[in-house]
Design an enzyme around this catalytic site. Structure first.
Site, mmCIF file in Angstrom:
data_model
loop_
_atom_site.group_PDB
_atom_site.id
_atom_site.type_symbol
_atom_site.label_atom_id
_atom_site.label_comp_id
_atom_site.label_asym_id
_atom_site.label_seq_id
_atom_site.Cartn_x
_atom_site.Cartn_y
_atom_site.Cartn_z
ATOM 1 N N ASP A 1 50.386 -0.336 -48.618
ATOM 2 C CA ASP A 1 51.371 0.218 -47.697
ATOM 3 C C ASP A 1 50.806 1.498 -47.107
ATOM 4 O O ASP A 1 50.633 2.490 -47.819
ATOM 5 C CB ASP A 1 52.683 0.499 -48.440
ATOM 6 C CG ASP A 1 53.767 1.034 -47.518
ATOM 7 O OD1 ASP A 1 53.694 0.778 -46.301
ATOM 8 O OD2 ASP A 1 54.679 1.722 -48.011
ATOM 9 N N TYR B 1 51.119 -4.191 -53.551
ATOM 10 C CA TYR B 1 50.671 -4.421 -52.183
ATOM 11 C C TYR B 1 50.165 -3.125 -51.567
ATOM 12 O O TYR B 1 50.302 -2.039 -52.158
ATOM 13 C CB TYR B 1 51.797 -5.013 -51.331
ATOM 14 C CG TYR B 1 53.016 -4.137 -51.197
ATOM 15 C CD1 TYR B 1 53.265 -3.428 -50.030
ATOM 16 C CD2 TYR B 1 53.936 -4.032 -52.233
ATOM 17 C CE1 TYR B 1 54.393 -2.638 -49.899
ATOM 18 C CE2 TYR B 1 55.072 -3.245 -52.110
ATOM 19 C CZ TYR B 1 55.289 -2.549 -50.937
ATOM 20 O OH TYR B 1 56.413 -1.763 -50.823
#
Length: 464
Positions: free
Chosen positions: A70, A68
């Site tokens: 971040d 993901y």
């Protein structure tokens, strides 16, 4: 190892000079989208995970891990692993995924991902976080915490990734400092950015131990120890040593066998002082006013671990043997650890290059080479050009497994999650995936509170 462990790695992104600087932020998004939409490596999030993770920000992978975005970085979280070689292999899986994307996108000459923790240009840091599942009843008394902090502060002598220079201004500079001059080379990338020993938040007040209590498992049985102090290691052997020795110390802690007479006066200051002495003096002040060598402190932890844990299983014996070999080599023959301990490997590379080219430590070329050591592309990264000793080289090669991208560990909760991800990829369903559950929105919900359970039968029933 017999402990659930996971690693989170934030990758730096380096772009070629002929691209606009703004593309540095765009490439992590492009790569993430390519992996999920074209390579089908996992199931993209359909829901908000929190206010910083909207739908499409990332997703869970076929190997049970997670990828993901971040704070602008691509972050890869390994699946839950129960043995050490799995943990190292599934950590490397993040490198393999990103390399696969850049190769297939034809972007290898334009973009590089770096497994490091510092940005020499901005002074920013990004993390490699370690997660250890522990029994809820483990006693974290002040004496126990002091001993654990002493281990973690001194562990960098074999776990540090090395860096040229220093953070400037230092994370410690809350007021005008009285500090010595410029540091040419240090053994840890994170040391300058650690400002607390134990603290709850991750950003802006980075601590050795992050105190939030979020086990992602049954709260009644477990807690999660979340460490922020570690560097990202290019050497798989260094990763194994970093994790394996810490697991041994945590086992001693849970069994009330941790030595409580080993305590530093100031663990944060000691972390910085050890990092800033690449020549190996490493004298730190103890709580009783004496000074000890960080290497001797590590020998004390090794002695306790060997006495209480030796002979338990083959993997623990390998950790103890490798720990002993590494400390002995640091003391008497560091060149044996080239390719095994990152800071020693990097310092040797840079020193050799400086001598050949007649450079000083202040030459900006060295910062560039520092970054290239961490390039995860085997065709470009300087780490991959090293020729380690036979045993270290064989270990490093054995844990680099292509199947770790799409196959999960078979003895943890990651296996059940992996099967669910594979099914959700193929069907247009309103799924919700978390570390400790899978669900179909408004239809069905499967809690998975036990990380040691592969949940074969439960996931089969859920999917039917």
């Amino acid at each position: 190892m017999n402990r659930i462990v996971g690693l989170e790695t934030e990758y730096g992104c380096l772009i070629s000079e002929d691209q606009a600087q703004s593309q540095a932020d765009a490439w992590p998004v492009k790569v993430k989208n390519y992996l999920f939409r074209k390579c089908h490596v996992g199931a993209i999030d359909l829901h908000y995970r929190d206010y910083e993770e909207p739908p499409g920000n990332g997703g869970f992978l076929l190997n049970g891990g997670r990828l993901y975005l971040d704070m602008g970085h691509l972050e890869y979280s390994s699946p839950e692993c129960l043995n050490l070689r799995d943990l190292v292999s599934f950590d490397i899986a993040g490198d393999l995924l990103l390399n696969q994307a850049l190769t297939e996108m034809g972007a290898g000459d334009q973009v590089a991902f770096l497994k490091n923790n510092v940005d020499h240009h901005t002074g920013a840091t990004f993390g490699c976080h370690e997660n250890y599942l522990m029994h809820r009843e483990a006693q974290f008394t002040p004496e126990v915490l002091a001993s654990l902090l002493a281990f973690l502060a001194t562990r960098q002598i074999f776990a540090g990734a090395g860096r040229v220079g220093q953070a400037n201004p230092l994370a410690f500079d809350f007021e005008l400092p009285d500090r010595p001059g410029h540091v040419n080379f240090q053994i840890s990338q994170r040391a300058d950015h650690i400002v607390n020993d134990i603290y709850q938040w991750v950003q802006f007040n980075r601590a050795i131990i992050n105190a939030r209590d979020e086990p992602l498992a049954d709260y009644r049985k477990y807690r999660r120890l979340h460490l922020l102090i570690g560097d990202s290691n290019m050497s798989p052997f260094a990763t194994a040593l970093k994790i394996g020795t810490t697991v041994c110390v945590l086992t001693l802690l849970e069994e009330n066998l941790l030595p409580t007479h080993i305590a530093l006066r100031d663990a944060v200051l000691a972390t910085r002082e050890i990092s800033r002495d690449p020549d190996g003096q490493w004298l730190v002040e103890m709580d009783d006013g004496t000074r000890q060598d960080a290497l001797d402190i590590q020998y004390q932890f090794l002695e306790y671990a060997h006495h209480h844990l030796s002979g338990q299983d083959e993997e623990t014996d390998w950790i103890l043997e490798s720990w002993s070999f590494t400390l002995d080599a640091i003391r008497s023959k560091p060149e044996l650890l080239i390719g095994g301990v990152d800071w020693i490997s990097k310092k040797w590379l840079l020193t050799t290059f400086m001598e050949e080219e007649g450079l000083s430590w202040q030459d900006p070329w060295l910062q560039s080479l520092d970054l290239e050591y961490h390039n995860i592309d085997p065709n470009k990264g300087l780490f991959f050009a090293l020729k380690p000793a036979k045993a270290i080289g064989e270990f490093n090669a054995a844990v680099r497994r292509e199947d770790s991208i799409r196959t999960s560990p078979q003895n943890t909760r990651a296996k059940g999650r992996s099967r669910a991800v594979a099914q959700f990829q193929k069907r247009n369903l309103p799924y919700i995936i978390n570390w400790d559950s899978i669900a179909l929105e408004s239809q069905d919900y499967l809690p998975m509170p036990d990380p040691f359970n592969p949940y074969d039968d439960e996931v089969n029933f859920f999917l039917r």
